[in-house]
Design an enzyme around this catalytic site. Structure first.
Site, PDB file in Angstrom:
ATOM      1  N   SER A 104     -12.489  -0.988   1.535  1.00 14.16           N
ATOM      2  CA  SER A 104     -11.917   0.345   1.349  1.00 14.16           C
ATOM      3  C   SER A 104     -11.987   0.748  -0.111  1.00 14.16           C
ATOM      4  O   SER A 104     -11.997  -0.109  -1.004  1.00 14.16           O
ATOM      5  CB  SER A 104     -10.459   0.350   1.797  1.00 14.16           C
ATOM      6  OG  SER A 104      -9.852   1.570   1.416  1.00 14.16           O
ATOM      7  N   TYR A 107      -2.099  -3.437   0.453  1.00  9.89           N
ATOM      8  CA  TYR A 107      -3.330  -3.212   1.225  1.00  9.89           C
ATOM      9  C   TYR A 107      -4.531  -3.201   0.284  1.00  9.89           C
ATOM     10  O   TYR A 107      -5.558  -3.833   0.552  1.00  9.89           O
ATOM     11  CB  TYR A 107      -3.183  -1.873   1.956  1.00  9.89           C
ATOM     12  CG  TYR A 107      -4.420  -1.355   2.679  1.00  9.89           C
ATOM     13  CD1 TYR A 107      -4.794  -1.873   3.927  1.00  9.89           C
ATOM     14  CD2 TYR A 107      -5.181  -0.318   2.141  1.00  9.89           C
ATOM     15  CE1 TYR A 107      -5.901  -1.371   4.593  1.00  9.89           C
ATOM     16  CE2 TYR A 107      -6.289   0.193   2.809  1.00  9.89           C
ATOM     17  CZ  TYR A 107      -6.639  -0.338   4.038  1.00  9.89           C
ATOM     18  OH  TYR A 107      -7.732   0.166   4.692  1.00  9.89           O
TER      19      TYR A 107
HETATM   20  N1  LIG Z   1      -9.045   5.271   8.211  1.00  6.37           N
HETATM   21  C1  LIG Z   1      -9.285   5.242   6.916  1.00  6.37           C
HETATM   22  O1  LIG Z   1      -9.086   6.239   6.227  1.00  6.37           O
HETATM   23  C2  LIG Z   1      -9.837   3.990   6.282  1.00  6.37           C
HETATM   24  C3  LIG Z   1     -10.183   4.039   4.949  1.00  6.37           C
HETATM   25  C4  LIG Z   1     -10.725   2.916   4.354  1.00  6.37           C
HETATM   26  C5  LIG Z   1     -10.895   1.755   5.092  1.00  6.37           C
HETATM   27  N2  LIG Z   1     -10.528   1.711   6.405  1.00  6.37           N
HETATM   28  C6  LIG Z   1     -10.745   0.452   7.132  1.00  6.37           C
HETATM   29  O2  LIG Z   1     -11.573   0.705   8.255  1.00  6.37           O
HETATM   30  C7  LIG Z   1     -11.328  -0.296   9.232  1.00  6.37           C
HETATM   31  C8  LIG Z   1     -11.176   0.386  10.585  1.00  6.37           C
HETATM   32  O3  LIG Z   1      -9.928   1.063  10.652  1.00  6.37           O
HETATM   33  P1  LIG Z   1      -9.685   2.452  11.391  1.00  6.37           P
HETATM   34  O4  LIG Z   1      -9.556   3.473  10.354  1.00  6.37           O
HETATM   35  O5  LIG Z   1     -10.696   2.622  12.448  1.00  6.37           O
HETATM   36  O6  LIG Z   1      -8.227   2.275  12.005  1.00  6.37           O
HETATM   37  P2  LIG Z   1      -7.727   1.674  13.389  1.00  6.37           P
HETATM   38  O7  LIG Z   1      -8.245   2.472  14.516  1.00  6.37           O
HETATM   39  O8  LIG Z   1      -6.266   1.497  13.246  1.00  6.37           O
HETATM   40  O9  LIG Z   1      -8.452   0.257  13.443  1.00  6.37           O
HETATM   41  C9  LIG Z   1      -7.897  -0.937  13.030  1.00  6.37           C
HETATM   42  C10 LIG Z   1      -8.274  -1.952  14.091  1.00  6.37           C
HETATM   43  O10 LIG Z   1      -8.032  -3.272  13.660  1.00  6.37           O
HETATM   44  C11 LIG Z   1      -7.621  -4.009  14.777  1.00  6.37           C
HETATM   45  N3  LIG Z   1      -6.859  -5.174  14.438  1.00  6.37           N
HETATM   46  C12 LIG Z   1      -5.732  -5.236  13.692  1.00  6.37           C
HETATM   47  N4  LIG Z   1      -5.297  -6.507  13.664  1.00  6.37           N
HETATM   48  C13 LIG Z   1      -6.169  -7.224  14.405  1.00  6.37           C
HETATM   49  C14 LIG Z   1      -6.229  -8.588  14.756  1.00  6.37           C
HETATM   50  N5  LIG Z   1      -5.323  -9.455  14.340  1.00  6.37           N
HETATM   51  N6  LIG Z   1      -7.231  -8.988  15.545  1.00  6.37           N
HETATM   52  C15 LIG Z   1      -8.154  -8.132  15.988  1.00  6.37           C
HETATM   53  N7  LIG Z   1      -8.143  -6.837  15.690  1.00  6.37           N
HETATM   54  C16 LIG Z   1      -7.144  -6.398  14.898  1.00  6.37           C
HETATM   55  C17 LIG Z   1      -6.748  -3.053  15.535  1.00  6.37           C
HETATM   56  O11 LIG Z   1      -6.665  -3.437  16.885  1.00  6.37           O
HETATM   57  P3  LIG Z   1      -5.257  -3.845  17.589  1.00  6.37           P
HETATM   58  O12 LIG Z   1      -4.983  -2.794  18.556  1.00  6.37           O
HETATM   59  O13 LIG Z   1      -5.562  -5.114  18.264  1.00  6.37           O
HETATM   60  O14 LIG Z   1      -4.223  -3.921  16.534  1.00  6.37           O
HETATM   61  C18 LIG Z   1      -7.488  -1.758  15.374  1.00  6.37           C
HETATM   62  O15 LIG Z   1      -8.365  -1.558  16.427  1.00  6.37           O
HETATM   63  C19 LIG Z   1     -10.106  -1.052   8.776  1.00  6.37           C
HETATM   64  O16 LIG Z   1     -10.517  -2.245   8.172  1.00  6.37           O
HETATM   65  C20 LIG Z   1      -9.507  -0.141   7.729  1.00  6.37           C
HETATM   66  O17 LIG Z   1      -8.763  -0.869   6.783  1.00  6.37           O
HETATM   67  C21 LIG Z   1     -10.000   2.813   7.019  1.00  6.37           C
END
Ligand SMILES: NC(=O)c1ccc[n+]([C@@H]2O[C@H](COP(=O)([O-])OP(=O)(O)OC[C@H]3O[C@@H](n4cnc5c(N)ncnc54)[C@H](OP(=O)(O)O)[C@@H]3O)[C@@H](O)[C@H]2O)c1
Ligand SMILES: Cc1cc2nc3c(=O)[nH]c(=O)nc-3n(C[C@H](O)[C@H](O)[C@H](O)COP(=O)(O)OP(=O)(O)OC[C@H]3O[C@@H](n4cnc5c(N)ncnc54)[C@H](O)[C@@H]3O)c2cc1C
Lengths: 453, 251
Positions: free
Chosen positions: B143, B156
């Site tokens: 990120s 984070y």
């Molecule tokens: N959205 C943004 O603005 C943003 C910006 C920069 C980086 N990111 C990064 O992008 C990535 C994707 O996130 P997103 O934005 O798509 O949000 P999201 O939909 O909340 O995705 C996060 C995912 O991680 C999974 N996860 C969490 N703990 C886990 C575990 N112990 N084992 C397996 N899966 C687990 C969650 O599934 P569960 O249902 O199982 O919890 C969820 O599906 C993340 O790494 C996030 O930090 C996001």
């Protein structure tokens, strides 16, 4: 239950009178399920891609349930062409997936950015209504969550009273979870179109009545500023899906391919003066002049069905104050009403370009389904002072001639006018009371029109 | 980059952007393995991918926090494809409320474990396998928050900074083995993680648009990418603010 909601300022596509709403957007069935099971006494309304023009999918008094991320396709039968998908799947996604495999939408509105559930909830019609009816005709069955009964499957043969309340039921009977829809087999991604100029209203109506049946699709663009002898002058655009043998050589090899131009976007709200009467008049006159009579023009489906989708956020052209759409249906006997409406439009110069005229075929049993046999006229009306009085006059013309307006486009009418146009409203209220006794499902439009008890 | 095997594992596939990444690979003809903690929901995604793209798509249970299970998970991936997978994308992530993470160490630890330790644990297994066969790609979602610690989000941010450093070292190590390592740094994306946060719309990408850029970059063999691309310039400015100034700021 602690809900993760976002506060959004929501309106319909016309951007008329936005309201602050709390929006919940599930991305998993389990999230939706726990929301529905624990929704308590907060009212809510499901929302698709927000392409209805008015306040149909707006609920400032409770929650808005954004269904767009529950858009998974579940199954497709290559032999029958039946697609089983979640309600949040958009028509654009269906086209993208299935046109290359030889299947098209059975019915499509003038934009592909609508969801399957939204298409059912407004019982949308397309350019083939005269022969094929509405979207509902191609829905084999749907799964609906209702507060009183939980998940029910309904179709014209199973739980049919629930089906015909939900079709056109603008989200008030429950949440459409999924639907099985019949796609249409096509030989190419192209449409073969005949363009025909009609110098006045009688000419276009005459032409529609006598020869629409020879075409799968028929629609006319109508110049609402033309007066007197030219009143109602139109360009008729009628066609059908092109067969492979209709295509020029270079497309024959790959009939499902065409080059897509990247969409343009309107990045800012235009100042109000850009769309003034002069520019609209020039546009309308030019459009009429440029379109000569031409036969069997081969064009790709995007440019025939979705000319506006090429410009993202085109609604911003109307500036910050927004606009409303007004869509009226007149029975065949009410033809004089259409004439009065056109006369009023050309005199008051309020309508803008994009007025569309079409002949409808028979209606269906949907309690609030809009199409009725006759004519339909759809117009954009930019927001200017006096707009409420103006649409009230339009409503009156409609009432006087046994017509009705389309809920997907309505922002301003009142409950008495609405009830006079839709005799099914009482039966609809009764169905809602059975399916949703506590009145959980509610929207700004439903309250304005007293659609729920 | 030459991709010898058109198969990919998406770890944390229930993430909004993970689903879109899987879709982008599927439309290029890849076979997909979706892994995450809710198998029923993963099956819905797999059906969707199969209907849309006519590729094979399977699902496996995967918990990033259950480090001991990661070896077995790798075996399942190989078994499922009948071969070493072509690549892996680590999408699992967790962002708790900063204040909660400050007060409650369990929350801080879960943040570090999901974003960093889980990635290290899983990706080391893939790294060893890919190194041995001399091909493959490893991508992970870090990120922009890891580019500089800010008071609003530093726990984070620290986990993501760790992940970024980890991937940089891994890339260096695997270069000679012909294994590609891609660090993906999204700015804002409209996903479940950020739903309800007041993000500036012009700087926020849809998961579909973000995934398209990510998969293009992976297949091009990029090293570090920002998504959308302009975040590279935004973060360059933010990194250049001198510390004596930065410590006084509210950003
Ligand atoms: N959205 C943004 O603005 C943003 C910006 C920069 C980086 N990111 C990064 O992008 C990535 C994707 O996130 P997103 O934005 O798509 O949000 P999201 O939909 O909340 O995705 C996060 C995912 O991680 C999974 N996860 C969490 N703990 C886990 C575990 N112990 N084992 C397996 N899966 C687990 C969650 O599934 P569960 O249902 O199982 O919890 C969820 O599906 C993340 O790494 C996030 O930090 C996001
Ligand atoms: C450029 C343009 C051209 C158009 N052309 C036509 C046309 O030719 N013919 C035509 O008929 N219409 C036309 N429309 C209108 C449009 O087709 C309808 O308003 C359609 O219903 C919009 O779908 P949506 O997904 O955007 O739903 P929204 O506008 O978000 O919602 C519409 C209704 O569906 C309900 N709803 C949404 N999801 C669910 C769900 N999961 N369960 C239950 N209810 C739900 C909402 O509560 C609401 O009542 C046009 C609109 C535009 C912008």
């Amino acid at each position: 239950m602690l809900l993760n909601t976002a506060s959004k300022t929501l309106s319909g596509w016309g951007r008329y009178h936005p309201k602050d709403c709390a929006v919940f957007r599930p991305e998993r069935n389990s999230e939706l399920k726990s929301f529905l099971e624990a929704s308590g006494d907060q009212s809510f309304i499901p929302r698709g891609l927000g392409r209805s023009y008015g306040d149909t999918a707006v609920n400032e008094a409770g929650l808005v349930l954004d269904m767009c991320r529950l858009n998974r396709m579940r199954h497709f039968d290559e032999t029958t062409g039946i697609l089983d998908c979640e309600g949040g799947v958009s028509l654009a996604e269906i086209l993208e997936t299935f046109v290359p495999r030889g299947w098209f939408l059975p019915v499509t509105p003038g934009t592909k950015f609508v969801t399957v559930a939204g298409a059912i909830a407004n019982d949308v019609h397309g350019k083939n209504h005269h022969g094929d009816g509405t979207f509902a005709r191609f829905v084999h069955s749907l799964e609906l969550w209702t507060p009183a009964l939980g998940v029910v499957t309904c179709s014209p043969s199973e739980n049919s009273e629930i089906f015909w309340a939900t079709v056109g039921g603008i989200g008030l009977t429950g949440v459409i979870l999924s639907a099985k829809i019949q796609l249409r087999a096509v030989e190419s991604a192209y449409v073969k179109v005949d363009y025909q100029r009609c110098p006045h209203l009688d000419a276009v109506l005459e032409e529609m009545e006598s020869r629409d049946r020879d075409y799968l699709y028929s629609v006319a663009w109508i110049d609402c500023l033309a007066k007197r002898a030219h009143l109602g002058r139109s360009i008729l655009m009628r066609g059908a899906h092109a067969r492979v043998r209709d295509l020029p050589r270079r497309h024959e090899e790959k009939p499902y391919k065409f080059s897509r131009r990247p969409p343009l976007a309107v990045p800012i709200d235009f100042p109000g003066f850009v769309l003034n009467n002069l520019s609209i008049k020039t546009f309308n006159t030019l459009f009429y002049r440029i379109n000569r009579n031409r036969q069997e023009v081969i064009t790709n489906y995007e440019s025939y069905f979705y000319p506006l989708d090429g410009i993202h956020d085109w609604n911003r052209m109307y500036g910050r104050r927004g606009f409303i759409q007004y869509q009226a249906a007149f029975p065949f006997e009410g033809r004089m009403g259409l004439v009065s409406m056109l006369e009023m439009l050309s005199e008051q110069k309020r309508a803008s370009f994009l007025a569309v005229l079409k002949c409808f075929g028979p209606s269906n049993p949907g309690l609030l389904s809009y199409p009725m046999p006759g004519y339909t006229l759809a117009l954009d009306i930019p927001c200017k002072p006096g707009i409420e009085e103006f649409t009230r006059e339009l409503d009156r013309i409609l009432l006087d001639h046994g017509g009705r307006l389309y809920l997907a486009k309505d922002s301003l009418t009142d409950s008495a006018t609405f009830a006079a146009m839709y005799p099914g409203v009482e039966a609809f209220r009764e169905q809602c009371a059975l399916l949703d006794p506590q009145g959980l499902l509610s929207s700004a439009q439903a309250r304005r029109l007293h659609l729920i008890k | 980059m030459l991709i010898s095997r058109k198969t990919v594992v998406i770890a944390g596939a229930l993430s909004s952007v993970g689903r879109a990444i899987a879709d982008q690979f599927a439309r290029r003809g890849f076979s997909i393995l979706l892994a995450g903690r809710d198998v029923d929901e993963l099956k819905c995604l797999a059906d969707d991918i199969k209907v849309r793209h006519e590729v094979s798509c399977s699902v496996r249970f995967f918990d990033a926090l259950d480090f001991a299970s990661h070896g077995g998970f790798l075996d399942q991936c190989v078994e499922s494809f009948g071969n070493t997978p072509g690549g892996v994308v680590y999408c699992a992530g967790y962002m708790a409320d900063q204040e909660l993470a400050q007060m409650d160490f369990a929350t801080a630890k879960r943040t570090l474990d999901t974003n960093l330790s889980g990635a290290v644990s899983l990706l080391e297994k893939f790294a060893a396998l890919f190194e041995e066969c001399g091909s493959g790609f490893i991508a992970a979602l870090s990120s922009v928050a890891g580019d500089r610690g800010r008071k609003s989000n530093y726990i984070y941010g620290a986990a993501k900074a760790g992940l970024t450093a980890y991937l940089s070292g891994l890339r260096n190590r695997l270069y000679s083995a012909n294994v590609q390592v891609i660090t993906i740094k999204p700015g804002f994306m409209d996903t479940a993680m950020t739903w309800g946060m007041p993000l500036p719309a012009p700087l926020t990408a849809s998961p579909e648009a973000a995934a398209k850029a990510m998969v293009k970059a992976i297949l091009r063999g990029a090293n570090v990418i920002y998504v959308p691309f302009f975040w590279r310039w935004i973060m360059m400015i933010i990194r250049y603010i001198p510390e004596w100034q930065f410590k006084k700021m509210n950003i």
